[in-house]
Design a protein around this motif. Structure first.
Motif, PDB file in Angstrom:
ATOM      1  N   UNK A 237      -6.155  -3.071  18.241  1.00 20.37           N
ATOM      2  CA  UNK A 237      -5.236  -1.978  17.963  1.00 20.37           C
ATOM      3  C   UNK A 237      -3.962  -2.508  17.325  1.00 20.37           C
ATOM      4  N   UNK A 238      -3.275  -1.614  16.630  1.00 21.62           N
ATOM      5  CA  UNK A 238      -1.993  -1.990  16.051  1.00 21.62           C
ATOM      6  C   UNK A 238      -0.956  -2.156  17.166  1.00 21.62           C
ATOM      7  N   UNK A 239       0.141  -2.851  16.927  1.00 27.45           N
ATOM      8  CA  UNK A 239       1.166  -3.017  17.960  1.00 27.45           C
ATOM      9  C   UNK A 239       1.812  -1.686  18.310  1.00 27.45           C
ATOM     10  N   UNK A 240       2.598  -1.681  19.380  1.00 22.06           N
ATOM     11  CA  UNK A 240       3.190  -0.448  19.900  1.00 22.06           C
ATOM     12  C   UNK A 240       3.954   0.313  18.820  1.00 22.06           C
ATOM     13  N   UNK A 241       3.657   1.614  18.737  1.00 21.49           N
ATOM     14  CA  UNK A 241       4.273   2.457  17.703  1.00 21.49           C
ATOM     15  C   UNK A 241       5.161   3.542  18.281  1.00 21.49           C
ATOM     16  N   UNK A 242       5.419   3.516  19.591  1.00 17.99           N
ATOM     17  CA  UNK A 242       6.211   4.574  20.210  1.00 17.99           C
ATOM     18  C   UNK A 242       7.710   4.335  20.008  1.00 17.99           C
ATOM     19  N   UNK A 243       8.477   5.404  19.737  1.00 15.57           N
ATOM     20  CA  UNK A 243       9.929   5.271  19.762  1.00 15.57           C
ATOM     21  C   UNK A 243      10.381   4.810  21.153  1.00 15.57           C
ATOM     22  N   UNK A 244      11.330   3.892  21.205  1.00 12.75           N
ATOM     23  CA  UNK A 244      11.738   3.287  22.478  1.00 12.75           C
ATOM     24  C   UNK A 244      13.074   3.848  22.948  1.00 12.75           C
ATOM     25  N   UNK A 245      13.342   3.676  24.242  1.00  9.96           N
ATOM     26  CA  UNK A 245      14.637   4.019  24.849  1.00  9.96           C
ATOM     27  C   UNK A 245      15.061   5.441  24.484  1.00  9.96           C
ATOM     28  N   UNK A 246      14.126   6.369  24.637  1.00 10.69           N
ATOM     29  CA  UNK A 246      14.362   7.766  24.261  1.00 10.69           C
ATOM     30  C   UNK A 246      15.219   8.453  25.316  1.00 10.69           C
TER      31      UNK A 246
END
Length: 335
Positions: A237-246
């Motif tokens: 899988x690709x590396x983490x794609x989530x926006x962080x520290x939301x």
């Protein structure tokens, strides 16, 4: 003159199959019979494996929380059957792997097993039995435990995480700790627990966990501190794609969202916002205004003060797909 000789009587007409036609009909009949036998012999008669990881934990004086792990998707499980002793007490769909058994007697030991049933109707062997003993009932107990303290968490891999917390207190004693992901209870730990391992998570996903304490009268504490845990991407899988520290902060007539842009290999100019579980809008940053690190967006709201929102967002990736979701935040609109 001689009368003409009479014509011979006609022979009766007989409809006979030619030898080749008869052989064809016989071949067809044998083929159909063989097909039917093959269909019968290929029917699925193999039961699925028994569920794994069965646990039972008393949640109150009259209830026990039972949890297990599902077999692999290839086993095509359609339902789980929960037995108390030898009696079927619950039948659950395949996406449910825990249940509260209620209406029990205080200070009583109960044994449980679970079987899996597949789409062909085959039923697995039972799990090894587990037992739990309900605590004594506390008359007129309406006081909830204190909230657990100091929640911490870390990913153990793409599909598991470890949580720890500080113990809660209660005048009649804590009987269980319930782990919540958002508004859903996903795990229950014993009264002396200050940590647990969560299995069955999704890779490359941000989870927000809270822990509540529960006493023998089923009073639940307030949530302990929330903790975010991000599972890593799985193999390939690709590396983490989530926006962080939301974060989501309410002010009169507005909600301000803030996050750190994911590392996608180039600037991320589009984010899809979900409110209360539904896609609401796409936030777009114009040329020259794309945030490279910390991003912020202000929403104007018309709903009345006191309205509660849950919000999360995800980024548009360079390949055009949407990435993983940020953590979900709960915000109460301000006056």
């Amino acid at each position: 003159m001689h009368d003409p000789a009479p014509s011979p009587a006609p022979h009766p007409v007989r409809h006979l199959l030619r030898p080749s036609a008869g052989r064809a009909a016989l071949t067809l009949a044998l083929t159909l019979a063989a097909t039917a036998l093959t269909a019968c012999s290929s029917a699925d008669t193999t039961p699925p494996p028994a569920p794994g990881g069965l646990t039972a934990q008393a949640g109150s004086a009259t209830s026990v929380h039972v949890m297990w792990q599902s077999p692999a998707p290839a086993d095509e499980v359609a339902a789980f059957l929960v037995f108390q002793s030898d009696h079927l007490v619950r039948e659950l769909p395949a996406d449910k792997t825990m249940v509260d058994i209620t209406g029990l007697t205080p200070q009583t030991a109960y044994g449980f097993t679970v079987r899996a049933r597949d789409t062909a109707g085959n039923t697995s062997a039972p799990t090894a039995a587990v037992s739990a003993t309900t605590p004594a009932a506390e008359a007129e107990d309406h006081r909830a435990p204190t909230a657990p303290t100091g929640t911490a968490g870390r990913a153990l891999g793409p599909t598991s995480a470890e949580l720890t917390w500080g113990p809660a207190t209660d005048d009649s004693g804590v009987t269980a700790y319930d782990v919540y992901q958002g508004d859903a209870r996903i795990h229950t730990a014993g009264p002396g627990s200050t940590g647990t391992t969560l299995e069955g998570l999704q890779p490359d996903t941000v989870y927000t966990f809270t822990v509540r304490a529960r006493d023998g009268a089923d009073n639940s504490s307030p949530d302990g501190p929330a903790v975010d845990v991000t599972t890593p991407a799985g193999p390939g899988q690709r590396p983490n794609t989530a926006p962080a520290e939301f974060t989501a902060t309410a002010s009169p007539g507005a909600v301000t969202l803030s996050w750190t842009a994911p590392q996608t290999g180039r600037e991320t100019s589009e984010y899809e916002l979900y409110v209360n579980g539904r896609p609401t809008t796409v936030i777009q940053f114009g040329a020259g205004a794309v945030p490279a690190g910390r991003a912020e967006h202000r929403l104007t709201v018309a709903e009345p003060p006191g309205t509660v929102w849950t919000v999360k967002l995800r980024a548009r990736l360079p390949d055009g797909n949407w990435g993983a979701f940020s953590a979900e935040r709960r915000v109460t609109l301000a006056a």
